[in-house]
Design a protein around this motif. Sequence first.
Motif, PDB file in Angstrom:
ATOM      1  N   MET A   1     -17.791 -18.430   8.762  1.00  0.00           N
ATOM      2  CA  MET A   1     -16.836 -17.373   8.469  1.00  0.00           C
ATOM      3  C   MET A   1     -15.857 -17.164   9.619  1.00  0.00           C
ATOM      4  O   MET A   1     -14.666 -16.935   9.406  1.00  0.00           O
ATOM      5  CB  MET A   1     -17.583 -16.075   8.151  1.00  0.00           C
ATOM      6  CG  MET A   1     -16.685 -14.869   7.930  1.00  0.00           C
ATOM      7  SD  MET A   1     -15.453 -15.116   6.638  1.00  0.00           S
ATOM      8  CE  MET A   1     -16.465 -15.017   5.180  1.00  0.00           C
ATOM      9  N   TYR A   2     -16.323 -17.282  10.864  1.00  0.00           N
ATOM     10  CA  TYR A   2     -15.425 -17.067  11.999  1.00  0.00           C
ATOM     11  C   TYR A   2     -14.361 -18.154  12.087  1.00  0.00           C
ATOM     12  O   TYR A   2     -13.253 -17.904  12.569  1.00  0.00           O
ATOM     13  CB  TYR A   2     -16.224 -16.983  13.294  1.00  0.00           C
ATOM     14  CG  TYR A   2     -16.945 -15.664  13.444  1.00  0.00           C
ATOM     15  CD1 TYR A   2     -16.237 -14.500  13.728  1.00  0.00           C
ATOM     16  CD2 TYR A   2     -18.315 -15.572  13.265  1.00  0.00           C
ATOM     17  CE1 TYR A   2     -16.883 -13.282  13.843  1.00  0.00           C
ATOM     18  CE2 TYR A   2     -18.982 -14.356  13.387  1.00  0.00           C
ATOM     19  CZ  TYR A   2     -18.253 -13.214  13.676  1.00  0.00           C
ATOM     20  OH  TYR A   2     -18.904 -12.022  13.781  1.00  0.00           O
ATOM     21  N   LYS A   3     -14.673 -19.371  11.657  1.00  0.00           N
ATOM     22  CA  LYS A   3     -13.650 -20.427  11.625  1.00  0.00           C
ATOM     23  C   LYS A   3     -12.546 -20.064  10.637  1.00  0.00           C
ATOM     24  O   LYS A   3     -11.349 -20.273  10.902  1.00  0.00           O
ATOM     25  CB  LYS A   3     -14.288 -21.762  11.251  1.00  0.00           C
ATOM     26  CG  LYS A   3     -15.221 -22.333  12.299  1.00  0.00           C
ATOM     27  CD  LYS A   3     -15.761 -23.684  11.869  1.00  0.00           C
ATOM     28  CE  LYS A   3     -16.651 -24.297  12.950  1.00  0.00           C
ATOM     29  NZ  LYS A   3     -17.866 -23.496  13.186  1.00  0.00           N
ATOM     30  N   PHE A   4     -12.932 -19.523   9.495  1.00  0.00           N
ATOM     31  CA  PHE A   4     -11.935 -19.093   8.519  1.00  0.00           C
ATOM     32  C   PHE A   4     -11.128 -17.903   9.050  1.00  0.00           C
ATOM     33  O   PHE A   4      -9.914 -17.829   8.840  1.00  0.00           O
ATOM     34  CB  PHE A   4     -12.609 -18.721   7.200  1.00  0.00           C
ATOM     35  CG  PHE A   4     -13.187 -19.885   6.458  1.00  0.00           C
ATOM     36  CD1 PHE A   4     -12.367 -20.857   5.908  1.00  0.00           C
ATOM     37  CD2 PHE A   4     -14.554 -20.025   6.306  1.00  0.00           C
ATOM     38  CE1 PHE A   4     -12.887 -21.936   5.219  1.00  0.00           C
ATOM     39  CE2 PHE A   4     -15.097 -21.097   5.615  1.00  0.00           C
ATOM     40  CZ  PHE A   4     -14.259 -22.058   5.079  1.00  0.00           C
ATOM     41  N   LEU A   5     -11.789 -16.985   9.721  1.00  0.00           N
ATOM     42  CA  LEU A   5     -11.091 -15.813  10.252  1.00  0.00           C
ATOM     43  C   LEU A   5     -10.085 -16.198  11.331  1.00  0.00           C
ATOM     44  O   LEU A   5      -9.026 -15.572  11.450  1.00  0.00           O
ATOM     45  CB  LEU A   5     -12.106 -14.805  10.811  1.00  0.00           C
ATOM     46  CG  LEU A   5     -12.974 -14.077   9.784  1.00  0.00           C
ATOM     47  CD1 LEU A   5     -13.958 -13.146  10.477  1.00  0.00           C
ATOM     48  CD2 LEU A   5     -12.106 -13.298   8.814  1.00  0.00           C
ATOM     49  N   GLN A   6     -10.424 -17.206  12.143  1.00  0.00           N
ATOM     50  CA  GLN A   6      -9.475 -17.672  13.150  1.00  0.00           C
ATOM     51  C   GLN A   6      -8.188 -18.168  12.493  1.00  0.00           C
ATOM     52  O   GLN A   6      -7.076 -17.834  12.928  1.00  0.00           O
ATOM     53  CB  GLN A   6     -10.104 -18.786  13.982  1.00  0.00           C
ATOM     54  CG  GLN A   6     -11.197 -18.320  14.930  1.00  0.00           C
ATOM     55  CD  GLN A   6     -11.919 -19.478  15.594  1.00  0.00           C
ATOM     56  OE1 GLN A   6     -11.620 -20.642  15.330  1.00  0.00           O
ATOM     57  NE2 GLN A   6     -12.881 -19.166  16.453  1.00  0.00           N
ATOM     58  N   ASN A   7      -8.327 -18.950  11.436  1.00  0.00           N
ATOM     59  CA  ASN A   7      -7.149 -19.467  10.745  1.00  0.00           C
ATOM     60  C   ASN A   7      -6.419 -18.374   9.985  1.00  0.00           C
ATOM     61  O   ASN A   7      -5.176 -18.410   9.882  1.00  0.00           O
ATOM     62  CB  ASN A   7      -7.566 -20.594   9.803  1.00  0.00           C
ATOM     63  CG  ASN A   7      -7.922 -21.866  10.519  1.00  0.00           C
ATOM     64  OD1 ASN A   7      -7.069 -22.705  10.794  1.00  0.00           O
ATOM     65  ND2 ASN A   7      -9.193 -22.037  10.849  1.00  0.00           N
ATOM     66  N   LEU A   8      -7.144 -17.401   9.447  1.00  0.00           N
ATOM     67  CA  LEU A   8      -6.493 -16.271   8.797  1.00  0.00           C
ATOM     68  C   LEU A   8      -5.651 -15.483   9.798  1.00  0.00           C
ATOM     69  O   LEU A   8      -4.537 -15.049   9.479  1.00  0.00           O
ATOM     70  CB  LEU A   8      -7.542 -15.367   8.149  1.00  0.00           C
ATOM     71  CG  LEU A   8      -7.011 -14.165   7.363  1.00  0.00           C
ATOM     72  CD1 LEU A   8      -6.175 -14.613   6.176  1.00  0.00           C
ATOM     73  CD2 LEU A   8      -8.173 -13.283   6.883  1.00  0.00           C
ATOM     74  N   SER A   9      -6.161 -15.326  11.013  1.00  0.00           N
ATOM     75  CA  SER A   9      -5.403 -14.634  12.057  1.00  0.00           C
ATOM     76  C   SER A   9      -4.144 -15.410  12.431  1.00  0.00           C
ATOM     77  O   SER A   9      -3.074 -14.830  12.631  1.00  0.00           O
ATOM     78  CB  SER A   9      -6.276 -14.441  13.297  1.00  0.00           C
ATOM     79  OG  SER A   9      -7.425 -13.679  12.999  1.00  0.00           O
ATOM     80  N   VAL A  10      -4.264 -16.733  12.519  1.00  0.00           N
ATOM     81  CA  VAL A  10      -3.100 -17.568  12.829  1.00  0.00           C
ATOM     82  C   VAL A  10      -2.026 -17.423  11.746  1.00  0.00           C
ATOM     83  O   VAL A  10      -0.830 -17.299  12.045  1.00  0.00           O
ATOM     84  CB  VAL A  10      -3.527 -19.044  12.979  1.00  0.00           C
ATOM     85  CG1 VAL A  10      -2.307 -19.958  13.058  1.00  0.00           C
ATOM     86  CG2 VAL A  10      -4.385 -19.225  14.224  1.00  0.00           C
ATOM     87  N   LEU A  11      -2.437 -17.410  10.490  1.00  0.00           N
ATOM     88  CA  LEU A  11      -1.485 -17.267   9.388  1.00  0.00           C
ATOM     89  C   LEU A  11      -0.820 -15.888   9.406  1.00  0.00           C
ATOM     90  O   LEU A  11       0.394 -15.773   9.166  1.00  0.00           O
ATOM     91  CB  LEU A  11      -2.190 -17.493   8.052  1.00  0.00           C
ATOM     92  CG  LEU A  11      -2.616 -18.927   7.750  1.00  0.00           C
ATOM     93  CD1 LEU A  11      -3.392 -18.984   6.440  1.00  0.00           C
ATOM     94  CD2 LEU A  11      -1.416 -19.852   7.683  1.00  0.00           C
ATOM     95  N   ASP A  12      -1.596 -14.839   9.669  1.00  0.00           N
ATOM     96  CA  ASP A  12      -1.024 -13.493   9.717  1.00  0.00           C
ATOM     97  C   ASP A  12       0.000 -13.370  10.847  1.00  0.00           C
ATOM     98  O   ASP A  12       1.091 -12.809  10.661  1.00  0.00           O
ATOM     99  CB  ASP A  12      -2.141 -12.462   9.908  1.00  0.00           C
ATOM    100  CG  ASP A  12      -2.942 -12.250   8.640  1.00  0.00           C
ATOM    101  OD1 ASP A  12      -2.408 -12.522   7.553  1.00  0.00           O
ATOM    102  OD2 ASP A  12      -4.106 -11.812   8.728  1.00  0.00           O
ATOM    103  N   ILE A  13      -0.342 -13.902  12.011  1.00  0.00           N
ATOM    104  CA  ILE A  13       0.580 -13.850  13.151  1.00  0.00           C
ATOM    105  C   ILE A  13       1.827 -14.674  12.863  1.00  0.00           C
ATOM    106  O   ILE A  13       2.962 -14.254  13.170  1.00  0.00           O
ATOM    107  CB  ILE A  13      -0.131 -14.340  14.425  1.00  0.00           C
ATOM    108  CG1 ILE A  13      -1.237 -13.374  14.830  1.00  0.00           C
ATOM    109  CG2 ILE A  13       0.873 -14.495  15.576  1.00  0.00           C
ATOM    110  CD1 ILE A  13      -2.106 -13.882  15.956  1.00  0.00           C
TER     111      ILE A  13
END
Length: 262
Positions: A1-13
């Motif tokens: 889940m943390y790998k997905f959250l890292q990429n979600l944060s990159v997309l949001d930024i």
Amino acid sequence: MYKFLQNLSVLDISSTSNILPALLHRLFTQENKISFSGCMTQMYLYLSFACNEYFLLTAMSYDRYVAICDPLHYIIRMRDKHCAWLISASYCVGFLCSAGHVVQISKLSYCNSHIINHFFCDLIPLLKLSCSDTFNVEILTYVIGTLLTFNSFLLTLISYIYIISTILKIQSTHGRQKAFSTCASHLTCVIILYMTLFCLYVKPTTSYSLDRDKLFSLLYIVLVPLLNPLIYTMKNKVFLIAFNRLRQMIRAFLFPGRRLHI
């Protein structure tokens, strides 16, 4: 889940950085001009990051499905290479599906006016501005929206049907609450994202109100990237412990007479 959250944060930024700095620059300098290539680039990045986020949330729903419905095989089914494949597929499909819109819109003629009734280069304002026949672009939008965005929504919905049915079969109340808490943050993000999507794009172009949709676009660009980290961090015990410590330190600084417990 943390790998997905890292990429979600990159997309949001990335999605926020694509539009807000330019918007703030225009507000402060009153310089409201953008080149045609810059407009196409901004629209392509905006659509790509949006598609990437939909597909990434779909991959995260599969991750939650495996974690709740098949927890004993979670480590096997969600290995690093499987996560990397899901994330890479989300990026590839997102960037490819947006290229068709940009190619079609860049071929349109804008002979009547060059003033975009929006604060960034979005799909619908450019279609409204064009004096060419936009039927092909609208058909492409509906086809891609049906085949990709709707399918990603359908896969997410199917995952949560299985998840909810599995949670309801758990006997203890504590077990049901614990199982639901593992997917509550993701479900909240999915609901917010798809609500803004439906409000913005799932309707005929003749019924669009650009003034109203400016507000929805601003909420999508600012509110969704702001809420995503808050939704996930508020469920993180490490973050809550650090937040409580910070709150106690601030309280001790403002009220020195009180004792501080950490």
